[in-house]
Design a protein around this motif. Structure first.
Motif, PDB file in Angstrom:
ATOM      1  N   LEU A 179      41.896 -16.231  20.847  1.00 31.80           N
ATOM      2  CA  LEU A 179      42.209 -15.082  21.706  1.00 31.80           C
ATOM      3  C   LEU A 179      43.332 -14.230  21.117  1.00 31.80           C
ATOM      4  N   ILE A 180      44.323 -14.879  20.547  1.00 27.73           N
ATOM      5  CA  ILE A 180      45.423 -14.121  19.932  1.00 27.73           C
ATOM      6  C   ILE A 180      44.918 -13.319  18.736  1.00 27.73           C
ATOM      7  N   PHE A 181      44.124 -13.954  17.893  1.00 29.90           N
ATOM      8  CA  PHE A 181      43.578 -13.252  16.726  1.00 29.90           C
ATOM      9  C   PHE A 181      42.669 -12.108  17.158  1.00 29.90           C
ATOM     10  N   GLY A 182      41.776 -12.379  18.116  1.00 37.18           N
ATOM     11  CA  GLY A 182      40.883 -11.330  18.605  1.00 37.18           C
ATOM     12  C   GLY A 182      41.639 -10.199  19.277  1.00 37.18           C
ATOM     13  N   GLY A 183      42.695 -10.542  20.033  1.00 33.88           N
ATOM     14  CA  GLY A 183      43.509  -9.511  20.671  1.00 33.88           C
ATOM     15  C   GLY A 183      44.208  -8.623  19.657  1.00 33.88           C
ATOM     16  N   CYS A 184      44.702  -9.236  18.589  1.00 32.41           N
ATOM     17  CA  CYS A 184      45.351  -8.450  17.523  1.00 32.41           C
ATOM     18  C   CYS A 184      44.349  -7.515  16.851  1.00 32.41           C
ATOM     19  N   ALA A 185      43.127  -8.007  16.632  1.00 36.52           N
ATOM     20  CA  ALA A 185      42.094  -7.170  16.012  1.00 36.52           C
ATOM     21  C   ALA A 185      41.742  -5.988  16.915  1.00 36.52           C
ATOM     22  N   LEU A 186      41.617  -6.228  18.221  1.00 33.63           N
ATOM     23  CA  LEU A 186      41.329  -5.137  19.155  1.00 33.63           C
ATOM     24  C   LEU A 186      42.481  -4.135  19.211  1.00 33.63           C
ATOM     25  N   ALA A 187      43.711  -4.639  19.143  1.00 33.65           N
ATOM     26  CA  ALA A 187      44.869  -3.745  19.157  1.00 33.65           C
ATOM     27  C   ALA A 187      44.889  -2.870  17.910  1.00 33.65           C
ATOM     28  N   LEU A 188      44.585  -3.439  16.752  1.00 39.52           N
ATOM     29  CA  LEU A 188      44.533  -2.657  15.523  1.00 39.52           C
ATOM     30  C   LEU A 188      43.419  -1.626  15.572  1.00 39.52           C
ATOM     31  N   ASN A 189      42.288  -1.999  16.172  1.00 38.20           N
ATOM     32  CA  ASN A 189      41.191  -1.039  16.324  1.00 38.20           C
ATOM     33  C   ASN A 189      41.597   0.107  17.235  1.00 38.20           C
ATOM     34  N   ALA A 190      42.310  -0.192  18.322  1.00 39.74           N
ATOM     35  CA  ALA A 190      42.782   0.847  19.235  1.00 39.74           C
ATOM     36  C   ALA A 190      43.788   1.773  18.549  1.00 39.74           C
ATOM     37  N   ILE A 191      44.665   1.200  17.739  1.00 40.69           N
ATOM     38  CA  ILE A 191      45.637   2.018  16.996  1.00 40.69           C
ATOM     39  C   ILE A 191      44.918   2.965  16.042  1.00 40.69           C
ATOM     40  N   ALA A 192      43.868   2.464  15.388  1.00 34.95           N
ATOM     41  CA  ALA A 192      43.096   3.307  14.467  1.00 34.95           C
ATOM     42  C   ALA A 192      42.433   4.463  15.207  1.00 34.95           C
ATOM     43  N   LEU A 193      41.887   4.181  16.405  1.00 36.17           N
ATOM     44  CA  LEU A 193      41.275   5.249  17.201  1.00 36.17           C
ATOM     45  C   LEU A 193      42.315   6.283  17.622  1.00 36.17           C
ATOM     46  N   LEU A 194      43.468   5.809  18.043  1.00 31.94           N
ATOM     47  CA  LEU A 194      44.529   6.733  18.458  1.00 31.94           C
ATOM     48  C   LEU A 194      44.970   7.613  17.291  1.00 31.94           C
ATOM     49  N   TYR A 195      44.998   7.031  16.098  1.00 27.45           N
ATOM     50  CA  TYR A 195      45.362   7.821  14.925  1.00 27.45           C
ATOM     51  C   TYR A 195      44.334   8.924  14.676  1.00 27.45           C
ATOM     52  N   SER A 196      43.052   8.587  14.840  1.00 27.64           N
ATOM     53  CA  SER A 196      42.002   9.586  14.654  1.00 27.64           C
ATOM     54  C   SER A 196      42.117  10.698  15.691  1.00 27.64           C
ATOM     55  N   TYR A 197      42.425  10.316  16.943  1.00 28.66           N
ATOM     56  CA  TYR A 197      42.581  11.327  17.988  1.00 28.66           C
ATOM     57  C   TYR A 197      43.787  12.220  17.716  1.00 28.66           C
ATOM     58  N   LYS A 198      44.857  11.605  17.228  1.00 29.89           N
ATOM     59  CA  LYS A 198      46.059  12.378  16.922  1.00 29.89           C
ATOM     60  C   LYS A 198      45.798  13.363  15.792  1.00 29.89           C
ATOM     61  N   LYS A 199      45.045  12.941  14.807  1.00 30.25           N
ATOM     62  CA  LYS A 199      44.745  13.799  13.670  1.00 30.25           C
ATOM     63  C   LYS A 199      43.955  15.025  14.105  1.00 30.25           C
ATOM     64  N   ASN A 200      43.117  14.887  15.131  1.00 33.64           N
ATOM     65  CA  ASN A 200      42.307  16.004  15.644  1.00 33.64           C
ATOM     66  C   ASN A 200      42.834  16.479  16.989  1.00 33.64           C
ATOM     67  N   GLY A 201      44.149  16.391  17.149  1.00 31.02           N
ATOM     68  CA  GLY A 201      44.758  16.701  18.446  1.00 31.02           C
ATOM     69  C   GLY A 201      44.504  18.113  18.927  1.00 31.02           C
ATOM     70  N   LYS A 202      44.636  19.109  18.050  1.00 28.37           N
ATOM     71  CA  LYS A 202      44.452  20.509  18.472  1.00 28.37           C
ATOM     72  C   LYS A 202      43.042  20.759  18.985  1.00 28.37           C
ATOM     73  N   LEU A 203      42.067  20.247  18.268  1.00 25.15           N
ATOM     74  CA  LEU A 203      40.681  20.430  18.698  1.00 25.15           C
ATOM     75  C   LEU A 203      40.404  19.690  19.999  1.00 25.15           C
ATOM     76  N   ILE A 204      40.991  18.517  20.156  1.00 24.29           N
ATOM     77  CA  ILE A 204      40.774  17.734  21.380  1.00 24.29           C
ATOM     78  C   ILE A 204      41.342  18.455  22.596  1.00 24.29           C
ATOM     79  N   PHE A 205      42.565  18.969  22.471  1.00 20.86           N
ATOM     80  CA  PHE A 205      43.185  19.645  23.613  1.00 20.86           C
ATOM     81  C   PHE A 205      42.484  20.951  23.961  1.00 20.86           C
ATOM     82  N   SER A 206      41.904  21.603  22.978  1.00 22.33           N
ATOM     83  CA  SER A 206      41.174  22.843  23.262  1.00 22.33           C
ATOM     84  C   SER A 206      39.817  22.567  23.904  1.00 22.33           C
ATOM     85  N   ASN A 207      39.323  21.347  23.776  1.00 28.19           N
ATOM     86  CA  ASN A 207      38.058  20.948  24.409  1.00 28.19           C
ATOM     87  C   ASN A 207      38.270  19.634  25.160  1.00 28.19           C
TER      88      ASN A 207
END
Length: 231
Positions: A179-207
């Motif tokens: 569970l700890i290993f799987g939780g860490c993997a999910l957290a890293l996946n969430a961080i990666a998604l947040l990074y992608s959203y941040k990179k396209n922040g202007k387009l996201i906020f406009s839509n």
């Protein structure tokens, strides 16, 4: 004078037998060896690309060099994607082994079912996202976004490869460790998604309204459906 010592024969022949259960992990060994071969081939044929890929947690140079023009079905991506499917499926199998061992005993095709289900889930999800991008004329943006997600998850596949080696051959998996290993993997996946959203922040906020619909329909709902299916 000769002295003879006699020992009762029954005492000599008495042996205590204890049952020893041996669970073969040969199939997992072969699969992990195949993953190692895929990693080696990816590094051999694309050494510079593999080096930049290995630096993903530190720098995003990989996306600047390869993320704009490369397709998702590039051989480098496909080799790592196949390894990702195998490694994640083995980890899910270990979860079943700890939390639901009776399922493993009653279903000899469990790993193949996990592997097939995970593959179909990812491929269908990618196809739906590409269809949505085509409908709203966002093909370039969606392709870049999918490329980033696939790259990060392929990198997580390498982490799952290391984790599987640890749990299969070094440390017997326990519920808390998995569970700890799987939780860490999910957290890293969430961080990666947040990074992608941040990179396209202007387009996201406009839509923002369409982004929320996309987030609920294609990022959150599939995992809820998957959770309800197996739990």
């Amino acid at each position: 004078m000769e002295i003879y010592f006699t020992v009762p024969l029954l005492k000599i022949l008495t042996v205590d037998f204890s049952e020893r259960l041996i669970i073969s992990t040969d199939w997992a060994t072969y699969l992990l060896a195949s993953c190692f071969v895929l990693f080696a081939l990816a590094k051999y044929f694309y050494p510079k690309r593999f080096h930049e890929f290995s630096l993903l947690p530190i720098t995003n140079q990989y996306f600047f060099v390869h993320g704009k023009n490369d397709e998702l079905n590039h051989p480098f991506n496909m080799m790592l994607f196949v390894a990702q499917i195998i490694c994640v499926s083995i980890f899910v199998f270990l979860l079943f082994k700890v939390f639901n061992p009776s399922e493993i005993q009653n279903n000899q095709w469990l790993f193949l079912q996990i592997c097939t289900a995970y593959s179909l889930f990812i491929l269908i999800k990618i196809s739906l996202e590409k269809i949505v991008g085509n409908i709203f004329s966002l093909d370039v943006l969606i392709n870049n976004y999918l490329y980033q997600k696939l790259s990060y998850r392929n990198f997580l596949g390498i982490l799952f490869f290391i984790g599987n080696l640890f749990f299969l051959y070094i440390y017997s998996p326990t519920a808390s460790a998995l569970l700890i290993f799987g939780g860490c993997a999910l957290a890293l996946n969430a961080i990666a998604l947040l990074y992608s959203y941040k990179k396209n922040g202007k387009l996201i906020f406009s839509n923002f309204f369409y982004f929320i619909l996309y987030l609920c329909a294609l990022e959150i709902a599939p995992y809820i459906i998957l959770y309800k299916t197996f739990v």
